[in-house]
Each structure stands twice: as C-alpha cells, then as structure tokens.
Design a protein around this motif. Structure first.
Motif, short mmCIF file in Angstrom:
data_model
loop_
_atom_site.label_atom_id
_atom_site.label_comp_id
_atom_site.label_asym_id
_atom_site.label_seq_id
_atom_site.Cartn_x
_atom_site.Cartn_y
_atom_site.Cartn_z
N VAL A 155 0.71 -1.44 -0.25
CA VAL A 155 0.37 0.66 0.14
C VAL A 155 0.87 1.22 0.23
O VAL A 155 0.62 1.71 -1.11
CB VAL A 155 -0.94 0.53 0.70
CG1 VAL A 155 -1.80 1.24 1.59
CG2 VAL A 155 -2.14 -0.79 0.88
N GLY A 156 2.19 1.35 1.06
CA GLY A 156 2.51 2.19 1.33
C GLY A 156 3.34 2.48 0.04
O GLY A 156 4.25 4.14 -0.25
N THR A 157 4.09 2.15 -0.77
CA THR A 157 5.06 2.42 -2.00
C THR A 157 4.51 1.83 -3.10
O THR A 157 5.29 1.91 -4.03
CB THR A 157 6.54 1.06 -1.38
OG1 THR A 157 5.64 -0.95 -1.80
CG2 THR A 157 6.64 0.93 0.00
N ALA A 158 3.19 1.47 -3.36
CA ALA A 158 3.12 0.78 -4.70
C ALA A 158 3.23 2.00 -5.86
O ALA A 158 3.80 2.47 -6.93
CB ALA A 158 1.62 0.68 -5.00
N VAL A 159 2.16 3.19 -5.74
CA VAL A 159 2.48 4.03 -6.43
C VAL A 159 4.06 5.38 -6.40
O VAL A 159 3.85 5.31 -7.75
CB VAL A 159 1.58 6.16 -5.66
CG1 VAL A 159 2.38 6.73 -6.19
CG2 VAL A 159 0.06 5.25 -5.81
N GLY A 191 9.09 9.30 1.57
CA GLY A 191 7.87 9.39 1.47
C GLY A 191 6.13 8.11 2.33
O GLY A 191 5.68 8.27 2.20
N ALA A 192 7.82 7.33 1.59
CA ALA A 192 6.81 5.79 1.50
C ALA A 192 6.60 5.26 2.84
O ALA A 192 5.69 5.54 3.45
CB ALA A 192 7.24 5.15 0.58
N VAL A 193 8.09 6.19 3.84
CA VAL A 193 7.62 5.64 5.50
C VAL A 193 6.52 6.47 6.00
O VAL A 193 5.89 6.03 6.82
CB VAL A 193 8.89 5.64 5.82
CG1 VAL A 193 8.69 5.83 7.49
CG2 VAL A 193 9.78 4.85 5.57
#
Length: 453
Positions: free
Chosen positions: A36-40, A284-286
């Motif tokens: 979820v946090g890294t896909a985009v 930003g993913a974190v």
C-alpha cells in the motif's frame, strides 16, 4: 453469544471455523498491506507520470469490475475454496510482476491480474464462514463474534503490512548501499521499493496452501463445465435483479460506488503528498505507510463503534448517513489544506486522513448488515460481488478523472463531493417494512478497504 458460558458451550466446529476464517482473512490482506505505502511511489520511480499511474489503477479496477459478477456466481456454484485459492495464485503473479516490471505495459498487466484476484476473493471467505456456522448451528446462529474478528483481522493485516512495507525500502537505504547493490545485481529490475511486493508474493503462497488445507466444505454435487456456464449467468442475473429492484440494496450499491471514488483520491494523491513533505520517495513511503497504518487501525475502531453509532442514530440507515458525512468531511479537510504548508496545515491534513477512515469504517458494517438481511445463502457471494463491482467501477472512473485534474485541492474536492452525494442517499427514510438495523446487528467485514497494494 452474549456470555462466557455460551462461548464454552458452543460446538468446537464453530470455534475452528472462526479461527480459520480469521487466519484466512489476515493472510489475504497482509500482502496487500505490504504494497500500500510503496505502490504509487514505485510506479513513479519506474518513470510513470500521474496519468500513467492512474491508468494502472484503472486497469485494476476495470478488470475487477468486469469479473466481479462472474466470479461471485462461480463461488456460489463451484465452491468457496477453489475460487479463493485461484485468487491467491493470481495475486502471487500480480505482486511479482509489479515488483520487477520496468515498463508501463507490464505494470498495467500486473495491476489487471491483481484486479482479477480481487474479484475472485470478494465474498468467498465470508460466505464460507456463514455457510459453516449455519451448517453446524442453524440459520439463527449468532455470526457477530466471527465476523467482527474477520474485520479486525483485515485491519490488522493491512496495518502491519503497510507499516512494514513502508519501512523496508527506508531500512535498505540505511545499510551500506544495500538498495543500490540490490538494483545493480538485478539489472534495475528490483528496486528497494520492490521488496515489499516480493515479500507479499511469498505470503500469498502461504495463503494458497492454508486455503487448500483448512477451508473444508461439504461435498458439492459434481458439476460440468456446461452446467457452470448455465448456472453462473443465472446467479449473476439474480444478483443484479436484486440490486435493481430492492431500494435499500440499491442504496448500498450506490454508496459503495461513492466510497470507491473517495478511496481513489486517498490512494492516488496521499503518497505523492507525503513524498513532497519529506523530499524523497523512500522517506515519503515511510510517512504515508505510517499514516495508512493509523488509518486502517482507525477504520477497525470505526467498525467496532458501528453498533453504537446505529443505536445513537436510531437506525442503520441514519448511521450510514452520519458515517459517510464524517468521511466526506475528512476529504474536504484534505482539500482545504492541499495548497498550504507548515505544521498547522500538515496536522489538519493528517486529521482529515484519519477522519476519512473513521467514517468509512463506521459505515461499512451498517451497510453490510442491511445487505445481508436481504440476500439468501445462494446469492451471498454474488451480492457481495455486486457491491464490490460498484466500488471498483466507480473507483476506476474516479481515478481517471482525478488524474486529469491539476495538482492541488481540486482532486480532493471531487472525492469529497462524491462522498457527500453518497451520504445524502441515506437522507430519506427506509421504505415501509424494511428493517432498520438500529441495534444488535452482526459486525460484518464491511470495512471498505484499499482496492490494491
């Protein structure tokens, strides 16, 4: 079941079914949470712009929408276990392809495969649990405890997966050029942002093995391919007819569509906003993963508060109205802070994010309770698929529309405005004779959760 004595006296088969349903739900949603946090951000690292990223998500949603009804009918005709296992296998391929895909085409295919898996998975696990409980304890058996635990398992899997998946690329960057070495060793196919999806694919293998070994079903009448092609369309037609003819079911389906647009806004816009705050994709993913983890936990809290919300609102319909209005306020708060920086704006944006998840989480069980009262066991998975179809179809449409709007408050305003319309659908009183669900309804897995990982 209202007391410890009843829990002790219940048949062991019910406790086993509840435990297996919870485990299956956790194992399915954990891999989704990992991405979820890294896909985009991963897709952006591959060189995709906002419109291209939106097209990947649209491929997921359109595929899921096209397959929702056939796969729901397939589960009702063929069985829950084989359909769930097929969903897991498709997710293995989807996550692996998204992790190593270096072109727009490959990423679109990976997202489409995940959409097919989502269509296959929507409904069979919950239907298996309800069928099992009814088989051992009769149609009047209490489903609340098991369904509530399933909802909690969804939120836990997403929260744990999101937090872990968002932290992994950042941790790889802390080592002695581990991220650079990984990318170099794989010819650029595997980036630090790819690692959560690869781990998710491994967890999906465990999911498939558990489904095949644990979800036992009563023997079904042997069927042929010809019978499947005959019975599945009939089941699909019945589900669509129910949605068109029954007023409350129709409102549930329209509400699912509005929620899909709201989630499109959060999924597509929040990761980039988080990266803009921190100044780098990995950090930003974190940040986004931490926010999403909190959001999923808050959604679980909202679901647990749904019975209280319905009692205070004095009907299930009004509970949905209040909950969706709260979710809409969250998106509008994100819109109002989109053009500003500074601690105050960021704090209000985080508050809007949490409020959105709280409202959606609170609305879900009331919506599903109203839906389940109006479907039979032969249409259960199909009805859930129709609901998911509406969410996916509107998510795809909303995602494409959001991708064409300029960066700033306008995409958030579109999502918030659609959620307001969804809430207003419940402003009218229920048709005469409809059950209100004011109190004591079973907590279903109605927390509307992310479409993709």
């Amino acid at each position: 079941m209202t007391g410890p004595s009843l829990l002790v006296a219940e048949p062991p088969a019910l406790r086993t079914a509840r435990r297996r349903y919870t485990a299956v739900t956790l194992l399915f949603w954990l891999p989704i949470g990992l991405g979820v946090g890294t896909a985009v951000l991963l897709f952006s690292e591959r060189g995709l712009g906002p419109a291209a990223v939106a097209s990947c998500y649209a491929a997921h949603s359109i595929t899921a929408a096209l397959l929702e009804l056939p796969t729901g009918g397939l589960s009702d005709v063929l069985g829950r276990r084989p359909v769930l296992a097929a969903a897991g296998l498709l997710n293995v391929a989807a996550l692996a392809l998204q992790a190593v895909g270096t072109s727009h085409t490959l990423l679109v295919v990976g997202m489409a495969l995940m959409g097919a898996a989502r269509a296959l998975s929507s409904g069979p696990a919950e239907s298996w649990y309800v069928d099992t409980v009814h088989a051992h304890a009769g149609p009047d058996a209490d489903l609340r405890t098991g369904l509530a635990r399933g909802s909690s398992a969804q939120s836990a899997g997403l929260a744990i997966g999101t937090l872990s998946g968002g932290a992994l690329p950042w941790l790889l960057g802390l080592g002695p050029n581990l991220g650079a070495r990984l990318s170099e060793a794989t010819g650029g196919a595997v980036l630090p942002l790819s690692v959560p999806k690869l781990i998710g694919a491994a967890v999906e293998v465990c999911f498939v093995l558990y489904v095949l070994s644990a979800l036992r079903e009563p023997p079904r009448t042997p069927t042929t391919l010809r019978a499947i092609f005959r019975d599945v369309p009939a089941t699909m037609t019945g589900g669509v007819r129910l949605g068109m003819s029954e007023a409350t079911v129709r409102r549930v389906l329209l509400t699912a569509g509005a929620t899909g647009v709201g989630f499109s806004a959060v999924e597509l816009l929040a990761p980039g906003r988080a990266a803009g705050v921190t100044g780098a994709a990995e950090s930003g993913a974190v940040l986004y993963s931490a926010l999403a983890c909190v959001g999923f936990a808050v959604a679980g809290i909202g679901a647990s508060l749904a019975p209280l919300t319905a009692r205070v609102a004095r009907s299930g319909e009004r509970a949905v109205l209040v909950s969706l209005a709260v979710a809409a306020c969250g998106l509008l708060l994100l819109a109002g802070t989109a053009a500003f920086g500074g601690p105050l704006a960021l704090g209000l944006a985080a508050l809007g994010f949490v409020v959105f998840y709280l409202g959606v989480g609170s609305a879900g069980p009331s919506e599903n309770e109203l839906l389940h009262r109006r479907v039979s066991s032969k249409q259960r998975a199909t009805a859930l698929s129709v609901q998911s179809l509406c969410l996916q179809l509107m998510a795809a449409t909303g995602g494409l529309a959001l991708g064409t709007l300029p960066v700033g408050p306008w995409p958030w305003l579109l999502g918030g405005g659609v959620m307001v319309v969804g809430a207003l659908l419940w402003a009218r009183r229920a048709p005469a004779g409809a059950a209100s669900g004011a109190a004591g309804f079973p907590v279903s897995d109605g927390v509307v959760l992310p479409r993709t990982g």
